[in-house]
Scaffold this motif. Structure first.
Motif, PDB file in Angstrom:
ATOM      1  N   PHE A 214     -12.978 -20.361 -60.080  1.00  0.00           N
ATOM      2  CA  PHE A 214     -13.623 -21.530 -59.463  1.00  0.00           C
ATOM      3  C   PHE A 214     -15.048 -21.228 -59.002  1.00  0.00           C
ATOM      4  O   PHE A 214     -15.799 -22.136 -58.669  1.00  0.00           O
ATOM      5  N   LEU A 215     -15.395 -19.958 -58.944  1.00  0.00           N
ATOM      6  CA  LEU A 215     -16.721 -19.588 -58.423  1.00  0.00           C
ATOM      7  C   LEU A 215     -17.744 -19.482 -59.545  1.00  0.00           C
ATOM      8  O   LEU A 215     -17.424 -18.999 -60.627  1.00  0.00           O
ATOM      9  N   ASP A 216     -18.977 -19.934 -59.267  1.00  0.00           N
ATOM     10  CA  ASP A 216     -20.015 -19.701 -60.269  1.00  0.00           C
ATOM     11  C   ASP A 216     -21.040 -18.700 -59.778  1.00  0.00           C
ATOM     12  O   ASP A 216     -22.008 -18.389 -60.452  1.00  0.00           O
ATOM     13  N   LYS A 217     -20.829 -18.209 -58.552  1.00  0.00           N
ATOM     14  CA  LYS A 217     -21.624 -17.071 -58.109  1.00  0.00           C
ATOM     15  C   LYS A 217     -20.843 -16.225 -57.101  1.00  0.00           C
ATOM     16  O   LYS A 217     -19.862 -16.697 -56.525  1.00  0.00           O
ATOM     17  N   ARG A 218     -21.296 -15.005 -56.932  1.00  0.00           N
ATOM     18  CA  ARG A 218     -20.643 -14.089 -56.003  1.00  0.00           C
ATOM     19  C   ARG A 218     -20.675 -14.679 -54.593  1.00  0.00           C
ATOM     20  O   ARG A 218     -21.730 -15.150 -54.156  1.00  0.00           O
ATOM     21  N   PRO A 219     -19.517 -14.650 -53.875  1.00  0.00           N
ATOM     22  CA  PRO A 219     -19.553 -15.164 -52.508  1.00  0.00           C
ATOM     23  C   PRO A 219     -20.555 -14.357 -51.677  1.00  0.00           C
ATOM     24  O   PRO A 219     -20.569 -13.124 -51.750  1.00  0.00           O
ATOM     25  N   VAL A 225     -16.814  -7.314 -52.970  1.00  0.00           N
ATOM     26  CA  VAL A 225     -16.100  -8.425 -53.599  1.00  0.00           C
ATOM     27  C   VAL A 225     -15.311  -7.862 -54.780  1.00  0.00           C
ATOM     28  O   VAL A 225     -15.887  -7.290 -55.708  1.00  0.00           O
ATOM     29  N   ALA A 226     -13.984  -8.010 -54.698  1.00  0.00           N
ATOM     30  CA  ALA A 226     -13.110  -7.555 -55.785  1.00  0.00           C
ATOM     31  C   ALA A 226     -12.397  -8.774 -56.353  1.00  0.00           C
ATOM     32  O   ALA A 226     -12.420  -9.850 -55.749  1.00  0.00           O
ATOM     33  N   ALA A 227     -11.767  -8.616 -57.522  1.00  0.00           N
ATOM     34  CA  ALA A 227     -11.040  -9.752 -58.101  1.00  0.00           C
ATOM     35  C   ALA A 227      -9.841  -9.275 -58.909  1.00  0.00           C
ATOM     36  O   ALA A 227      -9.879  -8.193 -59.501  1.00  0.00           O
ATOM     37  N   SER A 228      -8.798 -10.111 -58.933  1.00  0.00           N
ATOM     38  CA  SER A 228      -7.638  -9.864 -59.785  1.00  0.00           C
ATOM     39  C   SER A 228      -7.853 -10.561 -61.113  1.00  0.00           C
ATOM     40  O   SER A 228      -8.241 -11.732 -61.129  1.00  0.00           O
ATOM     41  N   ALA A 238     -15.795 -12.351 -63.972  1.00  0.00           N
ATOM     42  CA  ALA A 238     -15.990 -11.481 -62.800  1.00  0.00           C
ATOM     43  C   ALA A 238     -17.291 -10.699 -62.934  1.00  0.00           C
ATOM     44  O   ALA A 238     -18.074 -10.582 -61.984  1.00  0.00           O
ATOM     45  N   GLN A 239     -17.525 -10.191 -64.139  1.00  0.00           N
ATOM     46  CA  GLN A 239     -18.756  -9.422 -64.366  1.00  0.00           C
ATOM     47  C   GLN A 239     -19.983 -10.329 -64.233  1.00  0.00           C
ATOM     48  O   GLN A 239     -20.980  -9.950 -63.636  1.00  0.00           O
ATOM     49  N   LYS A 240     -19.854 -11.530 -64.767  1.00  0.00           N
ATOM     50  CA  LYS A 240     -20.982 -12.472 -64.764  1.00  0.00           C
ATOM     51  C   LYS A 240     -21.403 -12.846 -63.336  1.00  0.00           C
ATOM     52  O   LYS A 240     -22.593 -12.903 -63.036  1.00  0.00           O
ATOM     53  N   ILE A 241     -20.439 -13.076 -62.457  1.00  0.00           N
ATOM     54  CA  ILE A 241     -20.824 -13.509 -61.100  1.00  0.00           C
ATOM     55  C   ILE A 241     -21.120 -12.321 -60.166  1.00  0.00           C
ATOM     56  O   ILE A 241     -21.495 -12.517 -59.024  1.00  0.00           O
ATOM     57  N   GLY A 242     -20.936 -11.107 -60.668  1.00  0.00           N
ATOM     58  CA  GLY A 242     -21.341  -9.939 -59.874  1.00  0.00           C
ATOM     59  C   GLY A 242     -20.278  -9.382 -58.946  1.00  0.00           C
ATOM     60  O   GLY A 242     -20.588  -8.860 -57.873  1.00  0.00           O
ATOM     61  N   VAL A 243     -19.011  -9.485 -59.368  1.00  0.00           N
ATOM     62  CA  VAL A 243     -17.916  -8.845 -58.624  1.00  0.00           C
ATOM     63  C   VAL A 243     -18.101  -7.320 -58.701  1.00  0.00           C
ATOM     64  O   VAL A 243     -18.615  -6.805 -59.690  1.00  0.00           O
ATOM     65  N   ASP A 244     -17.713  -6.605 -57.652  1.00  0.00           N
ATOM     66  CA  ASP A 244     -17.914  -5.148 -57.639  1.00  0.00           C
ATOM     67  C   ASP A 244     -16.872  -4.396 -58.459  1.00  0.00           C
ATOM     68  O   ASP A 244     -17.193  -3.425 -59.135  1.00  0.00           O
ATOM     69  N   PHE A 245     -15.604  -4.806 -58.317  1.00  0.00           N
ATOM     70  CA  PHE A 245     -14.552  -4.123 -59.079  1.00  0.00           C
ATOM     71  C   PHE A 245     -13.358  -5.040 -59.286  1.00  0.00           C
ATOM     72  O   PHE A 245     -13.234  -6.085 -58.640  1.00  0.00           O
ATOM     73  N   ILE A 246     -12.470  -4.605 -60.198  1.00  0.00           N
ATOM     74  CA  ILE A 246     -11.393  -5.462 -60.704  1.00  0.00           C
ATOM     75  C   ILE A 246     -10.038  -4.781 -60.535  1.00  0.00           C
ATOM     76  O   ILE A 246      -9.953  -3.556 -60.630  1.00  0.00           O
ATOM     77  N   SER A 273     -12.730  -1.499 -71.841  1.00  0.00           N
ATOM     78  CA  SER A 273     -13.895  -1.076 -72.634  1.00  0.00           C
ATOM     79  C   SER A 273     -14.854  -2.241 -72.904  1.00  0.00           C
ATOM     80  O   SER A 273     -15.988  -2.027 -73.300  1.00  0.00           O
ATOM     81  N   ARG A 274     -14.397  -3.467 -72.665  1.00  0.00           N
ATOM     82  CA  ARG A 274     -15.249  -4.624 -72.952  1.00  0.00           C
ATOM     83  C   ARG A 274     -16.183  -4.985 -71.802  1.00  0.00           C
ATOM     84  O   ARG A 274     -17.046  -5.840 -71.944  1.00  0.00           O
ATOM     85  N   ILE A 275     -15.976  -4.388 -70.624  1.00  0.00           N
ATOM     86  CA  ILE A 275     -16.839  -4.734 -69.486  1.00  0.00           C
ATOM     87  C   ILE A 275     -17.354  -3.471 -68.793  1.00  0.00           C
ATOM     88  O   ILE A 275     -16.795  -2.386 -68.947  1.00  0.00           O
ATOM     89  N   ASN A 276     -18.427  -3.648 -68.032  1.00  0.00           N
ATOM     90  CA  ASN A 276     -19.033  -2.529 -67.293  1.00  0.00           C
ATOM     91  C   ASN A 276     -18.676  -2.610 -65.817  1.00  0.00           C
ATOM     92  O   ASN A 276     -19.541  -2.807 -64.969  1.00  0.00           O
ATOM     93  N   LEU A 277     -17.388  -2.499 -65.496  1.00  0.00           N
ATOM     94  CA  LEU A 277     -17.001  -2.540 -64.080  1.00  0.00           C
ATOM     95  C   LEU A 277     -15.852  -1.566 -63.839  1.00  0.00           C
ATOM     96  O   LEU A 277     -15.037  -1.347 -64.739  1.00  0.00           O
ATOM     97  N   PRO A 278     -15.765  -1.008 -62.622  1.00  0.00           N
ATOM     98  CA  PRO A 278     -14.581  -0.206 -62.296  1.00  0.00           C
ATOM     99  C   PRO A 278     -13.337  -1.092 -62.273  1.00  0.00           C
ATOM    100  O   PRO A 278     -13.371  -2.182 -61.699  1.00  0.00           O
ATOM    101  N   VAL A 279     -12.251  -0.619 -62.895  1.00  0.00           N
ATOM    102  CA  VAL A 279     -11.024  -1.420 -63.003  1.00  0.00           C
ATOM    103  C   VAL A 279      -9.809  -0.589 -62.552  1.00  0.00           C
ATOM    104  O   VAL A 279      -9.603   0.527 -63.040  1.00  0.00           O
TER     105      VAL A 279
END
Ligand code: 8GT
Ligand code: MG
Length: 311
Positions: A214-219, A225-228, A238-246, A273-279
């Motif tokens: 539902f978000l279009d930018k990082r809160p 900010v993490a996300a499931s 998640a990567q697009k809105i700038g979440v830190d980790f997944i 491997s498709r994203i640049n975030l810690p998971v």
């Protein structure tokens, strides 16, 4: 085009500081700070290249290295893939073999230095631990016991997923829990399904996959900010809105969701491997799964029971 393959080391000293060095002005991304490393030569594995580069550049002898994160980036002039390792086991005094400046920096201070843009998720990975505990809804006395067990186990990252507890009880619990976490140097994140998470003082927010989409930018005003996530679409958002980790799962079958569809380690690795975030891998994890998660390109594991059950 195949990316230029680079091996990079996040070298961590016994007192928790991280080694960074200054890139020569004349080099690609010159004048910026970097984690030491260099190009992987033909016939070399990433680990062999890491060992050679750290010896050549800084006279360090790497004794053991574990994969930390892999990031890909398209510069205007170059496509690179950085294969990043955590190096905690090494010998020798650092020497500036190529005349470059170097520094040992506290993980949380890394953000104050200018790095190439692609280094951002590496910095996040360097600041995060390999275990992320989830504190689930239960009655309050047990909740406090569970928090204590998690902290006693040395877990430094905790999510309060208190979806059904009444708001007053959540508030009361978090007011007690947050100072305890701080005392132990642990970060406390509040799940976004908690009613009025904004009223609670903590280190950040953990978005449910639904709230994420539902978000279009990082809160704003959130340190962390993490996300499931469960799908590539969610990971990309998640990567697009700038979440830190997944947290990604379920990876393996769990007692709580028998028969549910699981990703398995192969699909987990593909998605990571498709994203640049810690998971972090979630679902059916035990403490010993950290190795499998790291080998699959993940940051580590997330779990509910693994951190409150006896070892
Ligand atoms: N070592 C290192 N390289 C990085 C980082 N971030 C980043 O974008 N790179 C890029 O990765 C590429 C290869 O790194 P490098 O310049 O260290 O390679 P090297 O040691 O083999 O250099 P050389 O060709 O001068 O011997 C460069 O294009 C550089 O801009 C980082 O944190 N560490
Ligand atoms: Mg280099």
């Amino acid at each position: 085009m195949n990316p230029l393959q680079v091996a990079v080391g996040v070298v961590k000293s016994a007192d928790g500081k991280i080694l960074i060095s200054l890139r020569d002005q004349s080099s690609h991304q010159g004048g910026l700070w970097e984690f030491p490393g260099g190009k992987i030569e033909q016939q070399e594995t990433a680990e062999q290249a890491l060992i050679r580069e750290l010896k050549e550049e800084l006279n360090l002898n790497v004794k053991a290295a574990t994969p930390l994160i892999t990031v890909k980036h398209q510069y205007t002039d170059l496509l690179v893939q950085l294969n990043v390792f955590l190096v905690e086991d090494f010998s020798g005094e650092v020497e500036s073999c190529e005349g470059q400046a170097f520094l040992w920096v506290e993980p949380d201070a890394l953000r104050q230095y200018a790095f190439p843009k692609v280094n951002q998720p590496i910095i996040t990975a360097a600041r995060l631990p390999d275990r992320y505990a989830i504190l689930e809804d239960t009655d309050e006395p047990l909740l406090r016991i569970n928090l204590q067990k998690i902290l006693d186990r040395g877990v430094k990252l905790i999510q309060a997923r208190l979806k059904t507890l009444p708001p007053e009880a959540v508030k009361k619990f978090v007011e007690q829990a947050y100072p305890l976490c701080k005392q132990k140097g642990a970060l406390l994140l509040i799940n976004s399904a908690v009613k009025s998470p904004d009223d609670l003082e903590a280190d950040g927010i953990h978005l449910t996959s639904r709230d994420l989409m539902f978000l279009d930018k990082r809160p704003g005003h959130r340190r962390w900010v993490a996300a499931s996530c469960h799908t590539l679409q969610e990971l990309r958002h998640a990567q697009k809105i700038g979440v830190d980790f997944i947290v990604l799962g379920p990876v393996l079958p769990t007692q709580t969701h028998p028969g549910a569809e699981v990703l398995g380690w192969k699909r987990f690795a593909e998605l990571v491997s498709r994203i640049n975030l810690p998971v972090y891998a979630l679902g059916g994890m035990s403490e010993s799964s950290v190795i499998a998660a790291r080998s699959a390109g993940g940051q580590g594991i997330s779990a509910i029971r693994a951190f409150i059950e006896s070892e």
